[in-house]
Every structure is written in C-alpha cells, then in structure tokens.
Design an enzyme around this catalytic site. Structure first.
Site, PDB file in Angstrom:
ATOM      1  N   GLU A   1       0.902  -0.918   0.163  1.00 50.83           N
ATOM      2  CA  GLU A   1       0.331  -0.078  -0.244  1.00 50.83           C
ATOM      3  C   GLU A   1       0.835   1.202  -0.050  1.00 50.83           C
ATOM      4  O   GLU A   1       0.340   2.370  -0.436  1.00 50.83           O
ATOM      5  CB  GLU A   1      -0.922   0.229   1.267  1.00 50.83           C
ATOM      6  CG  GLU A   1      -1.657  -1.492   1.086  1.00 50.83           C
ATOM      7  CD  GLU A   1      -2.633  -2.004  -0.147  1.00 50.83           C
ATOM      8  OE1 GLU A   1      -2.624  -0.767  -0.734  1.00 50.83           O
ATOM      9  OE2 GLU A   1      -2.423  -2.690  -0.360  1.00 50.83           O
TER      10      GLU A   1
ATOM     11  N   TYR B   1      -1.317  -7.800 -11.225  1.00 50.34           N
ATOM     12  CA  TYR B   1      -0.526  -7.793  -9.822  1.00 50.34           C
ATOM     13  C   TYR B   1       0.556  -8.647 -10.066  1.00 50.34           C
ATOM     14  O   TYR B   1       1.594  -7.905 -10.370  1.00 50.34           O
ATOM     15  CB  TYR B   1      -1.288  -8.993  -8.716  1.00 50.34           C
ATOM     16  CG  TYR B   1      -2.299  -7.610  -8.169  1.00 50.34           C
ATOM     17  CD1 TYR B   1      -2.279  -6.882  -6.745  1.00 50.34           C
ATOM     18  CD2 TYR B   1      -3.470  -7.380  -7.841  1.00 50.34           C
ATOM     19  CE1 TYR B   1      -2.631  -6.523  -6.116  1.00 50.34           C
ATOM     20  CE2 TYR B   1      -4.487  -7.115  -8.210  1.00 50.34           C
ATOM     21  CZ  TYR B   1      -4.537  -6.506  -7.076  1.00 50.34           C
ATOM     22  OH  TYR B   1      -4.752  -5.646  -5.879  1.00 50.34           O
TER      23      TYR B   1
END
Length: 629
Positions: free
Chosen positions: A325, A405
């Site tokens: 994040e 991803y």
C-alpha cells in the site's frame, strides 16, 4: 501522448479548457488529461475533454440512525469554449437542487441507470464555473459500509467507512469518477460527538470542532490532484498512535496496541522507498486499521492507507501488505492508470516496488521467498483461467485472478534482470518524476520506456518482448522466476508428508506465514481423512488466528470434504470479510456440488450483513450462477 491545448503545455502541469482567468478558484495545479484514443474511460459517463471537474468540496453530515450521508458537493469546472454542460457520474444519489455559486438554479437531468456504472448526471452550466449540488446518499450506497457496534472491535459504537475503487465513489458523491480525471478536493464532515472522522487528505482539525448539539465537524484538504477513487472516509471510536516522524496508525482502542506492534517498521519503509524511487510527496503516511468486514487487504488511499485487521498475526509476518500500500504512493497514486484496462500499471508496478521495499528492510531471502510465492499464484491463476492462451491472462484489458498484480510484477522483474538493476532503477525513478500527479496508459508507458531506454536498439527491443508482455496472453519465454531455497525445503516436506510421513515429523516449528502457505497450497487436493486429522491435531490449523494459514487450510479441507473442519469454516466466514480469504472458500464449496452448494448458501445468508456491499454482491452473483442444491 497529446495534451489538451498549447496553453496547457505553457503552464507545465496546468491544463486550460478555455475558461481563462475568469474561472473561479481554479486550483493552482491542474492535472493533464490524456487525449489518445485508448485513454477514453468506458466506465464513466463523463466527457472531460469538453468540460471537466478540477476541484471538489464536500460539506456533508453522516447520519448513523438513517445510514445516510448528505449535504452539498461544490465542483469547480473548466469547460471548452462553447460547451455549456458538464456530465458527471452518479449512482443512486438523491439530488434535491443544483445551483451556481451565487445560488442561481441550474437545469439538470439524471439519465437512466446502467448497473454499477450508474447514471449520467448532466448539468447545464449557463456560464457557471462553480456548481453546488445538494444531495443525499442513501443506505444502499455501494461504497459505504455502516457497521453496527457488534461488528466492531470495541462493540460500543458503530463504524462507517468507504471503499471507492474502482467506480463506487459515485454512490456517495457526484463528480467525474474516472481515474484519468484527477481532481483536488477538500471536505467538512459532521459526525456524532464522541466519534472521530478521518479522510484520505491533510487532517486540518484532528480533534474536530463544535458543529451543534451532539455533533462535531472535521475538515480536510487534498492539494494534489488525485483520481477520485482515492477519496475515502472512516468514522468511529478511533485512537491514534505515532509510529515515526511522519507516520502513525488509527484504530479502535481495542486494536491499537496490536496494530502499532505490527506496524513498527512503517517509517523505515517510507525511507527505504524514498531511497529507491524519490521523495514521498504526500506529507504524512498514516494507516487506519478497519473492522474485519473490510473487503481488501489494504487500500492505498492517499495519506491514509486502509488496512484489514487480518494482517495482524503477532509476528509481523504480513507487513508486505503495508509495503504494497505504501508503494502505491508512487505507482498508482502518483502515476495512475488512465482507465481500468490499464490497472496493471497500478498493481503490477506496486507489487514489484513492494518486493523491493521488503528486500531493503528485511533482506534478499525474504524478498525472494515472497516473489516465489507470487510466481506460484501467477501459475495457478493462468491454469484457473483456462491456460496461457486465454485472453484474461493479458495485462492490458480485463485480466482475471491476480494477473494484473503478479504478471505485472514479473514483467518488471524481467526488465530489471535483463537491463541490470542500476539501469532499471534509474529509469523507474525518472518515470515517476516525469509523470508525477498524471494519468498513464499502457501505450504511454511503453512509449516512454522506448524513448528513454530502448532508444531504437532493435536487438534490445527483441530481447525485452515489450508488446508480448503487455498485450499477449500467457507468459513470454523470457519471464524471470526467482526461486527460494527455503520454499524448496518446504516442498520436500510436502513430498515427505504425502508419502506417508507423520505431521509431527515435519520441521514446521518456526515456519513463517509464507512457508505455511507454500506447504498447504502445494498439498494434493486429495488426502485421506486420517492425514487431514493428523495435520489439524499437530498444528491446530482449524483454530489458527493467522488468516492466511487458516484460509489455505480451509481451502484444502473443502476440497476433501473434511467435515471436522466445517465449524471452523463457518466461524471464519461469518467473522472475516476480506475477499482474498472468503471468495475462494465459497468458490470451493460450490465446486463440491450438492455437498457444498447448500452449505455455501446457508453460511452466506448468515454472513452477508457483515460483508462490504461490493463483496456481498460478488458472492451473491457467484451463488446465483451455481445450480440449485
């Protein structure tokens, strides 16, 4: 890529749409729009090349009894000469009036609803460059989850949070909800006294200010243009603990100590990321640990990452989630996919940067282990999606599973390997600098890379296979797979157990979460009840408080119809709302035919109210598509 006007180029990052100096309160920094054909966002009704929103100010009040949030949204608009309307995105918003800044009524219309895309909200400008929309978002707003006290850690007060990615924020405030239309924003949020409001922006009044009997108001400001999916709020009984000079954590008091322990290295991570990729440009980096209903591991809301509590396992084994994040502060928040088919530019870049941060803090061995697990997931996704020729295994488009991803991460790792780390790092840092606070497309990234790295070298172009990585399914033959010696040792344990070894003989003492994942995920999907019972008795897998380990164990149990694990499954699915954990469990139950389908529907009926609306909707659709039990 082209920009909007010659004047925009003269102003650097500013973009003028013909409004000139008469535009009211136009922000000093206006992000560019991309005007290439692939930069048109099919998931937004907006026509930003004609008229665009540059700044949003929200003045809202949260009503926990009615589960509504409402007030006004004031939007600054820049329009091309001759354009007299602006088109916004709205999803089930109840609009009561629209005026200009002087209170003069403006004509408006709400188009028919088209699923999650919502409605085209068209406003006649009549010369206005600032519009004020009075509205309310109802209890069904899909970005918001209103939690009763019993679903919080403290059990004493309700909780509210938002999750906007990818196109849900249009359900609680009207704007041009497209990642390619970056906007600055500010807000005033009124909440019941005794509660704290936080948002993904500079927190101007951390303790709030009086707002009438039983109310407090909190004010926020985001001076940088951001994609609107990064606008987020959280409201509850919150406490704060500093972690470093510019980092800290918000959580319910009952979770604060545990959260601060797990997040102790956050400031080090920020410093490590800066050394790799340049300055952190967002001021503070704080984190909000949410109740278990949060559907994701984390959400990279600018200045304020939202985290699931499931990452807290008491051993800091899952802080790669925090590194991920944080990495979005460069890849995603700073340079953002212009449209959702380009989302790998966010997630693939971020997964790669995450791994580099983990290496900088915890060493090469840890980073290689996590990269090897990512490779496992990539291979499993390719197989699950139908093989390497399936179009859902492409990066650009609509990738399935976690292709965006982990194929994206593998692409960048391959570039690093083929170019050499020093050359690659220099490019990537310069890329973030060149495109800071701007949208990007796959074609734009490839053009930038060719301009600054390939430079017409035909042999290098052929070696890198750039277009095959971005646009073709499967994996090119130059894909780099990092292999972990520690995980190879786990593979030997898998073989020994399958061959008949006792669980008690496994060298599992001290295994990390990653080693347990490799072990459980690599076990055959067909084991005997005796083998499963041996594992559970030896390691207490059904009672594990580590969500990563327990979910992997429950997937294995479901595949074997191992009924002694069903109480654990039921308890887990009704207490955890993280999609990464619960979605595979429902999918696994459905695949078990009559044995599992009825059980899946029964548990979901009990658990649905505890899930975020977006996750609940996805699971409901999956169950609706399954044959009746």
């Amino acid at each position: 890529m082209t920009r909007f006007t010659r004047r925009a180029l003269m102003l650097g990052s500013a973009l003028a749409l013909g409004a000139g100096p008469a535009a009211l309160s136009a922000p000093a920094r206006i992000a560019p729009l991309l005007t290439t054909p692939e930069a048109v966002d099919a998931q937004s009704w907006a026509r930003p090349r004609e008229a665009r929103v540059t700044h949003v100010h929200l003045d809202l009040a949260a009503d926990f009894e009615q589960r509504t949030i409402g007030g006004t949204a004031t939007l600054d608009v820049l329009a091309q000469p001759g354009v007299d309307e602006v088109v916004l995105d709205a999803l089930d918003l109840q609009v009561s009036r629209v005026t200009d800044a002087r209170g003069r009524a403006l004509a408006w219309s709400m188009g028919p609803k088209d699923g999650d895309k919502g409605s085209a909200f068209t406003i006649k400008l009549a010369g206005a460059r600032r519009i004020v929309i009075a509205y309310q978002a109802g209890p069904g707003a899909t970005a918001l989850q209103w939690l009763p006290p019993e679903l919080t850690a403290g059990k004493a007060a309700p909780f509210l949070y938002s999750q906007g990615q990818s196109i849900l924020n249009r359900s609680w405030f009207p704007t041009q909800d497209s990642p390619g239309v970056r906007q600055t924003w500010s807000a005033r949020l009124v909440v019941p006294a005794g509660m704290t409001a936080v948002m993904s922006a500079e927190r101007l009044t951390p303790n709030g200010e009086p707002a009438g009997p039983g109310k407090r108001a909190f004010r926020f400001r985001m001076p940088h243009p951001v994609p609107t999916y990064l606008v987020a709020l959280g409201v509850g009984r919150l406490a704060f603990r500093p972690l470093g000079r510019r980092t800290g954590v918000y959580a319910e008091p009952a979770m604060l100590e545990r959260a601060a322990f797990e997040l102790a290295d956050t400031e080090k991570m920020v410093t490590a990321a800066e050394r790799l990729y340049g300055p952190y440009r967002w001021g503070r980096y704080d984190l909000l640990v949410l109740p278990p209903a949060f559907p994701y591991g984390g959400m990279e809301n600018a200045t304020l990452t939202f985290l699931t509590p499931t990452f807290m396992t008491g051993d800091r084994a899952n802080v790669s989630l925090v590194a991920h994040e944080l990495a979005h502060s460069w890849s995603g928040n700073l340079v953002t996919n212009a449209t959702w088919p380009d989302v790998w530019l966010n997630e693939g870049f971020t997964s790669y940067v995450e791994n580099r941060i983990m290496e900088a803090i915890y060493g090469r061995e840890r980073a290689v282990m996590e990269a090897d697990l990512a490779w496992d997931t990539l291979q499993a996704d390719i197989k699950e999606l139908g093989g390497p020729s399936d179009p859902r295994t492409r990066l650009y488009g609509e990738p399935g599973g976690q292709i965006d991803y982990f194929k994206g991460e593998t692409f960048l790792r391959t570039l690093e390997t083929l170019l050499g780390r020093e050359r690659w790092d220099a490019y990537l840092r310069s890329y973030f600098d060149r495109h800071a606070f701007q949208p990007q497309t796959t074609a734009g990234f490839l053009a930038d890379f060719r301009r600054h790295v390939v430079r017409g070298d035909a042999a290098l172009e052929a070696k890198l296979q750039l277009d095959a990585w971005a646009y073709q399914p499967g994996l090119p033959d130059n894909a780099v797979h990092l292999r972990s010696a520690r995980l190879e040792a786990v593979d030997r344990s898998v073989a020994a157990f399958v061959a008949g070894g006792a669980a008690s003989s496994l060298p599992a003492k001290g295994w990390t979460t990653q080693e347990w994942q490799r072990f459980l995920n690599n076990l055959p999907r067909r084991l005997t009840p005796e083998q499963l019972g041996d594992l559970d008795r030896a390691f207490g897998l059904s009672a594990s408080t580590n969500g990563y380990v327990r979910s992997a164990w429950l997937e294995l149990a479901i595949a074997n119809r191992y009924e002694p694990a069903l109480p654990s499954l039921r308890q887990f699915l009704t207490s955890v709302g993280r999609g990464l954990f619960v979605t595979p469990l429902y999918t696994g139950l459905i695949r078990q035919g009559d044995w599992g389908r009825g059980l899946a529907r029964e548990i979901f009926a009990q658990a649905r109210a505890t899930y975020h609306p977006s996750l609940a909707d996805r699971i409901a659709r999956t169950l609706a598509g399954a044959p009746a039990a």
